[in-house]
Design a protein around this motif. Structure first.
Motif, mmCIF file in Angstrom:
data_model
loop_
_atom_site.group_PDB
_atom_site.id
_atom_site.type_symbol
_atom_site.label_atom_id
_atom_site.label_comp_id
_atom_site.label_asym_id
_atom_site.label_seq_id
_atom_site.Cartn_x
_atom_site.Cartn_y
_atom_site.Cartn_z
ATOM 1 N N GLN A 83 0.827 -1.204 0.000
ATOM 2 C CA GLN A 83 0.000 0.000 0.000
ATOM 3 C C GLN A 83 0.862 1.254 0.000
ATOM 4 O O GLN A 83 0.571 2.217 -0.727
ATOM 5 C CB GLN A 83 -0.915 -0.014 1.229
ATOM 6 N N MET A 84 1.918 1.260 0.784
ATOM 7 C CA MET A 84 2.791 2.428 0.870
ATOM 8 C C MET A 84 3.585 2.616 -0.425
ATOM 9 O O MET A 84 3.831 3.750 -0.847
ATOM 10 C CB MET A 84 3.732 2.291 2.072
ATOM 11 N N ILE A 85 3.997 1.508 -1.041
ATOM 12 C CA ILE A 85 4.722 1.603 -2.310
ATOM 13 C C ILE A 85 3.813 2.188 -3.387
ATOM 14 O O ILE A 85 4.221 3.081 -4.147
ATOM 15 C CB ILE A 85 5.256 0.226 -2.739
ATOM 16 N N MET A 86 2.574 1.698 -3.466
ATOM 17 C CA MET A 86 1.634 2.224 -4.452
ATOM 18 C C MET A 86 1.315 3.689 -4.174
ATOM 19 O O MET A 86 1.132 4.481 -5.110
ATOM 20 C CB MET A 86 0.351 1.393 -4.449
ATOM 21 N N GLU A 87 1.261 4.053 -2.916
ATOM 22 C CA GLU A 87 1.016 5.455 -2.559
ATOM 23 C C GLU A 87 2.192 6.326 -2.997
ATOM 24 O O GLU A 87 2.008 7.461 -3.461
ATOM 25 C CB GLU A 87 0.803 5.572 -1.046
ATOM 26 N N LEU A 88 3.405 5.799 -2.855
ATOM 27 C CA LEU A 88 4.602 6.511 -3.302
ATOM 28 C C LEU A 88 4.552 6.745 -4.810
ATOM 29 O O LEU A 88 4.840 7.844 -5.291
ATOM 30 C CB LEU A 88 5.849 5.712 -2.935
ATOM 31 N N TYR A 89 4.197 5.698 -5.560
ATOM 32 C CA TYR A 89 4.063 5.838 -7.016
ATOM 33 C C TYR A 89 2.993 6.867 -7.372
ATOM 34 O O TYR A 89 3.170 7.677 -8.283
ATOM 35 C CB TYR A 89 3.705 4.489 -7.641
ATOM 36 N N LYS A 90 1.879 6.824 -6.638
ATOM 37 C CA LYS A 90 0.771 7.743 -6.925
ATOM 38 C C LYS A 90 1.178 9.184 -6.668
ATOM 39 O O LYS A 90 0.846 10.084 -7.443
ATOM 40 C CB LYS A 90 -0.434 7.372 -6.045
ATOM 41 N N GLN A 91 1.904 9.422 -5.585
ATOM 42 C CA GLN A 91 2.349 10.771 -5.250
ATOM 43 C C GLN A 91 3.287 11.345 -6.308
ATOM 44 O O GLN A 91 3.354 12.554 -6.525
ATOM 45 C CB GLN A 91 3.041 10.776 -3.894
ATOM 46 N N ASN A 92 4.025 10.455 -6.981
ATOM 47 C CA ASN A 92 4.986 10.891 -8.004
ATOM 48 C C ASN A 92 4.472 10.667 -9.428
ATOM 49 O O ASN A 92 5.253 10.748 -10.392
ATOM 50 C CB ASN A 92 6.305 10.139 -7.809
ATOM 51 N N ASN A 93 3.166 10.424 -9.560
ATOM 52 C CA ASN A 93 2.531 10.238 -10.874
ATOM 53 C C ASN A 93 3.198 9.147 -11.715
ATOM 54 O O ASN A 93 3.433 9.316 -12.911
ATOM 55 C CB ASN A 93 2.524 11.553 -11.666
ATOM 56 N N VAL A 94 3.520 8.037 -11.049
ATOM 57 C CA VAL A 94 4.160 6.907 -11.729
ATOM 58 C C VAL A 94 3.161 5.754 -11.824
ATOM 59 O O VAL A 94 2.539 5.394 -10.827
ATOM 60 C CB VAL A 94 5.420 6.442 -10.977
ATOM 61 N N ASN A 95 3.038 5.201 -13.014
ATOM 62 C CA ASN A 95 2.159 4.049 -13.229
ATOM 63 C C ASN A 95 3.019 2.824 -13.525
ATOM 64 O O ASN A 95 3.602 2.719 -14.604
ATOM 65 C CB ASN A 95 1.202 4.313 -14.390
ATOM 66 N N PRO A 96 3.126 1.873 -12.583
ATOM 67 C CA PRO A 96 3.970 0.694 -12.808
ATOM 68 C C PRO A 96 3.552 -0.130 -14.017
ATOM 69 O O PRO A 96 4.365 -0.858 -14.592
ATOM 70 C CB PRO A 96 3.781 -0.118 -11.517
ATOM 71 N N ALA A 97 2.287 -0.033 -14.406
ATOM 72 C CA ALA A 97 1.789 -0.822 -15.538
ATOM 73 C C ALA A 97 2.061 -0.158 -16.880
ATOM 74 O O ALA A 97 1.803 -0.769 -17.927
ATOM 75 C CB ALA A 97 0.286 -1.064 -15.385
ATOM 76 N N ALA A 98 2.594 1.067 -16.862
ATOM 77 C CA ALA A 98 2.806 1.792 -18.123
ATOM 78 C C ALA A 98 3.796 1.075 -19.031
ATOM 79 O O ALA A 98 3.701 1.163 -20.259
ATOM 80 C CB ALA A 98 3.305 3.214 -17.834
ATOM 81 N N GLY A 99 4.734 0.340 -18.440
ATOM 82 C CA GLY A 99 5.725 -0.363 -19.237
ATOM 83 C C GLY A 99 5.147 -1.488 -20.066
ATOM 84 O O GLY A 99 5.763 -1.947 -21.028
ATOM 85 N N CYS A 100 3.956 -1.955 -19.701
ATOM 86 C CA CYS A 100 3.329 -3.067 -20.430
ATOM 87 C C CYS A 100 2.532 -2.604 -21.638
ATOM 88 O O CYS A 100 2.204 -3.423 -22.508
ATOM 89 C CB CYS A 100 2.406 -3.843 -19.492
ATOM 90 N N LEU A 101 2.191 -1.320 -21.696
ATOM 91 C CA LEU A 101 1.303 -0.828 -22.754
ATOM 92 C C LEU A 101 1.837 -1.074 -24.165
ATOM 93 O O LEU A 101 1.116 -1.612 -25.015
ATOM 94 C CB LEU A 101 1.013 0.665 -22.538
ATOM 95 N N PRO A 102 3.101 -0.685 -24.465
ATOM 96 C CA PRO A 102 3.587 -0.923 -25.833
ATOM 97 C C PRO A 102 3.580 -2.398 -26.214
ATOM 98 O O PRO A 102 3.277 -2.754 -27.350
ATOM 99 C CB PRO A 102 5.021 -0.365 -25.803
ATOM 100 N N LEU A 103 3.910 -3.276 -25.240
ATOM 101 C CA LEU A 103 3.925 -4.714 -25.516
ATOM 102 C C LEU A 103 2.515 -5.222 -25.793
ATOM 103 O O LEU A 103 2.294 -6.003 -26.723
ATOM 104 C CB LEU A 103 4.540 -5.466 -24.344
ATOM 105 N N LEU A 104 1.544 -4.764 -24.989
ATOM 106 C CA LEU A 104 0.164 -5.205 -25.169
ATOM 107 C C LEU A 104 -0.393 -4.753 -26.514
ATOM 108 O O LEU A 104 -1.136 -5.493 -27.163
ATOM 109 C CB LEU A 104 -0.709 -4.661 -24.030
ATOM 110 N N VAL A 105 -0.010 -3.545 -26.928
ATOM 111 C CA VAL A 105 -0.483 -3.030 -28.213
ATOM 112 C C VAL A 105 0.210 -3.753 -29.363
ATOM 113 O O VAL A 105 -0.404 -4.017 -30.407
ATOM 114 C CB VAL A 105 -0.236 -1.506 -28.307
ATOM 115 N N GLN A 106 1.489 -4.092 -29.153
ATOM 116 C CA GLN A 106 2.262 -4.693 -30.233
ATOM 117 C C GLN A 106 1.918 -6.166 -30.483
ATOM 118 O O GLN A 106 2.063 -6.657 -31.612
ATOM 119 C CB GLN A 106 3.756 -4.580 -29.914
ATOM 120 N N MET A 107 1.445 -6.875 -29.454
ATOM 121 C CA MET A 107 1.179 -8.296 -29.609
ATOM 122 C C MET A 107 0.169 -8.605 -30.714
ATOM 123 O O MET A 107 0.419 -9.484 -31.550
ATOM 124 C CB MET A 107 0.706 -8.896 -28.273
ATOM 125 N N PRO A 108 -0.985 -7.913 -30.784
ATOM 126 C CA PRO A 108 -1.904 -8.181 -31.900
ATOM 127 C C PRO A 108 -1.273 -7.885 -33.264
ATOM 128 O O PRO A 108 -1.564 -8.573 -34.252
ATOM 129 C CB PRO A 108 -3.086 -7.238 -31.626
#
Length: 222
Positions: A83-108
């Motif tokens: 919970q604290m780690i996710m709160e840290l990411y949220k405070q700094n506008n970081v989305n841990p899942a953002a790194g998966c977006l290009p891969l998810l789009v590229q797979m199809p």
């Protein structure tokens, strides 16, 4: 399934259109058409790639704080730690899942191109060859493109791996081998796509890293 078939049909149409475009300038070749297709896709995905790289850099900068939280809570309350780690990411506008977006789009796109090349009715023509590959719908007989796919994957990954995390280090060396193996089992046209995709990605990554370095220095001096 109908949507995927529509994507495959669209990919086949675009590949054939690009081939006709190469013919209109006097160099009809499906290999060149695949290169053009790859550049178009890579440029289209650039906004997602740029967002991914910014997110990765921000996560790397937050690693010391993440480790502090982990050391404090790992033997006390795992849920509180997450919970604290996710709160840290949220405070700094970081989305841990953002790194998966290009891969998810590229797979199809990869699957559609695979199907398009595997069933492409025009690749039996004379212009289906590319340098040493006689037919881009068949495997690379000399395994050159798969090796290049692995090598370029390694260099691109190395440009984005700036931590000493053991998992990332392991992926840095195992993923290129996996990509090379996969590329050796699919049509050479798909391996060519992967090589060009990585090369364009390396070029993009070079400029993104320069941009991120400037932002990092400005943040340190502020």
């Amino acid at each position: 399934m109908e949507i995927f078939n529509a994507i495959v049909d669209g990919m086949t149409w675009l590949l054939n259109w690009l081939y006709q475009l190469t013919g209109s300038v006097g160099v009809p070749n499906y290999g060149i058409a695949i290169i053009l297709l790859t550049v178009i896709i890579k440029v289209a995905l650039y906004p997602l790639t740029n967002k991914q790289m910014k997110s990765m850099l921000a996560m790397q900068q937050l690693q010391p704080k993440v480790k502090e939280i982990q050391e404090k809570w790992k033997n006390k309350d795992q849920q509180k730690m997450q919970q604290m780690i996710m709160e840290l990411y949220k405070q700094n506008n970081v989305n841990p899942a953002a790194g998966c977006l290009p891969l998810l789009v590229q797979m199809p796109i990869l699957f559609a191109l695979y199907r398009s090349l595997f069933n492409f009715p025009y690749l039996n023509e004379a212009h289906a060859s590319f340098i040493w590959v006689q037919n881009l719908s068949a495997r690379d007989p000399y395994f050159i493109l798969p090796v290049l796919a692995g090598v370029t994957t390694f260099f691109q990954s190395k440009m984005t791996t700036t931590t000493n995390d053991p998992t990332q280090r392991m992926m840095l060396y195992t993923m290129p081998v996996f990509i090379a193996w996969i590329s050796g089992t699919v049509p050479a046209g798909l391996a060519l796509y992967w090589v060009v995709f990585n090369i364009v990605g390396i070029i993009q990554q070079f400029f993104i890293n320069k941009q991120m370095l400037v932002v990092k220095k400005e943040a340190e001096n502020s």
